[in-house]
Design a protein around this motif. Structure first.
Motif, short mmCIF file in Angstrom:
data_model
loop_
_atom_site.label_atom_id
_atom_site.label_comp_id
_atom_site.label_asym_id
_atom_site.label_seq_id
_atom_site.Cartn_x
_atom_site.Cartn_y
_atom_site.Cartn_z
N PRO A 103 -3.28 9.09 -3.64
CA PRO A 103 -3.74 10.34 -2.91
C PRO A 103 -3.25 11.52 -3.55
O PRO A 103 -1.97 11.65 -3.95
CB PRO A 103 -3.58 10.28 -1.54
N ARG A 122 -3.96 3.39 -7.02
CA ARG A 122 -4.65 4.63 -6.48
C ARG A 122 -3.91 5.49 -5.74
O ARG A 122 -3.28 4.97 -4.62
CB ARG A 122 -5.75 4.05 -5.85
N GLU A 155 2.07 7.91 3.43
CA GLU A 155 3.21 7.31 2.67
C GLU A 155 3.05 5.86 2.49
O GLU A 155 3.25 5.19 1.46
CB GLU A 155 4.51 7.75 2.99
N GLU A 196 0.85 -1.12 -0.03
CA GLU A 196 -0.02 -0.07 0.01
C GLU A 196 0.88 1.25 0.07
O GLU A 196 2.14 1.05 0.20
CB GLU A 196 -0.97 -0.08 1.33
N GLY A 197 0.17 2.29 -0.36
CA GLY A 197 1.03 3.47 -0.17
C GLY A 197 1.78 3.89 -1.41
O GLY A 197 1.86 3.28 -2.42
N GLY A 207 -1.35 4.98 1.80
CA GLY A 207 -1.99 5.53 0.60
C GLY A 207 -3.10 6.27 1.01
O GLY A 207 -4.04 6.18 0.04
N TYR A 214 -8.19 11.50 -5.19
CA TYR A 214 -7.25 10.15 -5.82
C TYR A 214 -6.92 10.32 -6.96
O TYR A 214 -8.09 10.66 -7.79
CB TYR A 214 -7.79 8.81 -5.18
#
Lengths: 318, 444
Positions: free
Chosen positions: A277, A275, B391, A124-125, B394, A233
């Motif tokens: 942000p 996706r 970070e 993620e991220g 998300g 997003y």
């Protein structure tokens, strides 16, 4: 677009379907193929497709070239400067199709048919791993051929402006033996936001083992700060890569390499979507005002207390 | 006896750092996440470029003086940890310099050692050197310059100052207090300035019960007085310091410009002066910059964002330059807090000055000191939590993260105000007017 251009001259896969005299079956097949072609993501899970004998992707461009060429994109970027689809296609034709000194290897090029392509974004991220699994069709000559040749898979990934691959991180993976080599071309600036950056191309070379039934690799990717959007997003789509198989006989050091471009276009493969942000332009006014007010407010307090306390301190010393 | 204690302390710190160096090597080799700082790999690559006769700036994101790449040349032919050893050694040197500065200012042995410990055993500092961050070198040189000034070695101080501003630009903010303190110092018979000596803070008279709020007229009067002392800046020593450090800086810059051209000027110098980063960092300006990055910034916007920084710097210098270490500390905290880009490594810049002001603080660890530490750490952890969500998860938390940066600025400001409030003003040099503590402070 690039994929479309490259695979424009592709032999359609339904040409290889064995002719059946049963009209109803043919109609059904045709219908199912018509469904598959525009929506490739339905893919393998469809029982009608798996019943089709030919489900492997076949080489599109095959040819010979010197083995000394360390990276394909490097020589392309050296001569062209930037990525453009027609140029790259011409380049492949010229570089790969031109040679003819490895004909006996080219005969065997079909063995590298792939039966499936699986793409997945792990994590993620902002820092993720793009995991790609390419499964070979079980061609009877595969093991024998790979035993007698040094084969490597060359994967070329086209990254949109929103994501990038860190060349130094890739070098670290090369030094740990994960990849044979790895390079990044195009926009290699790691710090710019998407709005100020360009697309980049990553070329990685992976060793193909004798017992390999599939190629699995992880490409570490990082997201850039996307342009502002009110939805909060932004979706980034990563297209399918190009896959080349490059082989050279183990017995000869000087022979040319056979190059095979495996067509991944016909394989069902989930397109990868990331996706990310992003900032919202609606915030601009409030953020600007509060940022500057807080800076002014805090500096005012510091100035006031500094003057007050130093005056007190100094007067005490005197 | 005292020296033995200091040596033991340094020895123990050296052992900790050596252990971390070896552990770092192990982690780098065996784990996915490296112990070594990414910047260290950049320095090492740049050093390898220099060793190969190429420009260090061919390594992208190398934004330092070429001197650093030269220092790290042994990384290529001796061992790749050479740089970390160099940085950790400077880190120990900072401890030694802190001790000698405090000793010379008459701080008792025990207090000095406690202060040295706040640097040497600060987990933040010993990891930064062993992870391969070059800041300890800058800290050591800044403290060495203070030592030179305390001992009247103006030329030497000027040389090191010119060099360090070339090396890492931020010490440029110290130029005004340095020049002011040189021009206002009283020179003793042996050309060595007379240092004022430490007095236990509890012996300082309690605050006068008079009006606590300075009236505006007295503030203006004060600013006028400070301005008057600025006018007295052109003493022989001050001009010498300015000319010498300026020429060292220009010489270094000219040599490297000759060697590496515009790439050097852009990456090592201009980049730092004009740096704006839209990616999240501790600075309150990051979201503002991100929201505007597609349009660029007008000259007015640049000026407005620069103004709080400038005003705070000038006020601190004019009010506190006499108490040089405290002045430098306040300046650095304020400079970092109001900067357009703030990363955690910048905190080392003021950590190295913190031990120099502690003996003059009336604040006790119980509970005001503890409050300050928790306020500062707490607001940082709060920021880090939102940054983690953005970070690594998300999640769109730009607004929360930006508010957390404002909270961090507020925490920095509060800590700064509390420290100022509890600080006992102690000029580095004996004022020309005899102080009443002249003879009482000889504790050695």
């Amino acid at each position: 677009m690039l994929l479309k251009f490259l695979f424009g001259g592709l032999r359609p896969s339904f040409m290889d379907i064995p002719h059946s005299h049963h009209c109803g079956f043919r109609l059904l097949l045709l219908l199912s193929i018509l469904c598959i072609v525009p929506f490739p993501s339905k893919g393998d899970s469809d029982p009608l497709v798996s019943s089709v004998k030919k489900k492997c992707s076949y080489p599109n461009i095959i040819g010979c070239n010197a083995c000394s060429q360390d990276n394909l994109m490097g020589s392309f970027f050296n001569s062209h400067g930037q990525l453009s689809e027609p140029d790259f296609s011409k380049f492949l034709d010229k570089e790969i199709r031109s040679g003819d000194s490895c004909e006996e290897m080219l005969v065997n090029a079909d063995i590298f048919g792939l039966s499936s392509l699986l793409r997945e974004l792990m994590g993620e991220g902002s820092h993720r791993q793009l995991v790609t699994t390419m499964v070979f069709c079980h061609h009877p000559k595969f093991t024998h051929f790979v035993n007698e040749h040094f084969c490597e898979a060359i994967v070329i990934e086209y990254l949109p402006t929103g994501v990038f691959s860190d060349p130094f991180e890739l070098q670290h993976l090369v030094s740990r033996g994960v990849f044979l080599s790895a390079s990044v071309f195009g926009d290699t600036n790691l710090e710019l936001p998407s709005a100020l950056s360009n697309i980049s191309v990553v070329e990685i070379h992976i060793n193909v083992n004798t017992d390999a039934k599939q190629i699995v690799f992880q490409l570490p990717l990082h997201s850039r700060y996307p342009p502002l959007d009110s939805s909060g997003y932004i979706n980034i789509t990563i297209s399918k890569p190009h896959l080349f198989m490059r082989c050279r006989p183990k017995i000869s050091q000087t022979a040319a390499c056979s190059w095979t471009l495996i067509d991944l276009g016909v394989l069902s493969g989930n397109t990868v979507t990331w996706r990310i942000p992003c900032g919202n332009a609606v915030h601009t006014r409030a953020v600007t005002i509060i940022t500057f007010l807080s800076a002014i407010f805090c500096s005012f307090f510091i100035v006031l207390s500094t003057i007050y306390h130093s005056k007190k301190g100094k007067s005490k010393m005197e | 006896m005292g020296l033995v204690n200091l040596s033991r302390m340094l020895l123990f710190s050296a052992i900790i750092r050596l252990f971390l160096l070896i552990y770092g090597e192990w982690q780098d080799a065996h784990m996915e996440v490296r112990y070594t700082d990414v910047d260290y790999l950049v320095f090492s690559d740049a050093a390898a470029m220099v060793a190969a006769g190429r420009s260090p700036f061919e390594r992208s994101t190398y934004r330092y003086s070429p001197l650093l790449a030269f220092f790290l040349l042994p990384n290529c032919f001796l061992h790749r940890s050479w740089g970390k050893i160099l940085f950790s050694a400077s880190d120990l040197l900072v401890g030694l310099f802190v001790y000698s500065i405090l000793k010379q200012r008459g701080v008792p042995e025990k207090v000095s050692l406690w202060c040295v410990a706040t640097w040497l055993f600060n987990p933040f500092t010993f990891t930064i050197g062993t992870r391969g961050n070059c800041e300890p070198i800058v800290c050591a040189v800044v403290l060495w310059i203070i030592l030179c000034l305390m001992n009247g070695k103006v030329c030497q101080a000027a040389f090191w100052y010119g060099l360090i501003v070339h090396f890492r630009i931020y010490p440029i903010i110290y130029c005004l207090p340095f020049v002011l303190v040189i021009s206002n110092k009283s020179v003793g018979p042996s050309e060595k300035p007379i240092l004022s000596q430490w007095v236990p803070t509890h012996k300082i008279l309690p605050e006068s019960s008079g009006s606590k709020v300075a009236t505006s007229s007295s503030i203006w009067h004060h600013i006028y007085n400070s301005w008057f002392s600025v006018r007295a800046i052109f003493t022989k020593d001050a001009v010498l310091f300015g000319l010498l450090s300026g020429s060292v800086f220009l010489t270094c810059t000219a040599i490297f410009f000759h060697l590496y051209g515009w790439k050097f000027l852009n990456e090592a110098l201009l980049y730092h002066l004009t740096r704006t980063d839209p990616r999240h960092n501790f600075s309150i300006y990051f979201y503002y910059i991100y929201l505007h990055h597609q349009h660029g910034f007008s000259a007015l916007e640049k000026l407005v964002s620069f103004l709080p920084q400038l005003i705070v710097q000038f006020t601190i210098v004019l009010q506190f330059y006499g108490d040089l270490p405290f002045c430098l500390f306040l300046q650095t905290v304020a400079f970092v807090s109001f900067n357009k880009v703030i990363t955690a490594q910048y905190f080392v810049w003021f950590f190295c000055l913190l031990p120099l002001i502690l003996p003059w603080s009336k604040m006790r660890l119980k509970w005001k000191g503890f409050l300050c530490i928790s306020l500062w750490i707490g607001s940082q952890v709060h920021w880090l939590m939102w940054a983690y969500l953005l970070e690594f998860k998300g999640r769109n938390v730009f607004l929360q993260l930006w508010l957390a940066s404002i909270l961090f600025l507020a925490a920095n400001t509060s800590v700064l105000l509390i420290l100022t409030q509890h600080h006992v003003y102690a000029p580095l040099f004996q004022p020309l007017v005899h102080s009443r503590y002249e003879n009482s402070g000889k504790l050695e």
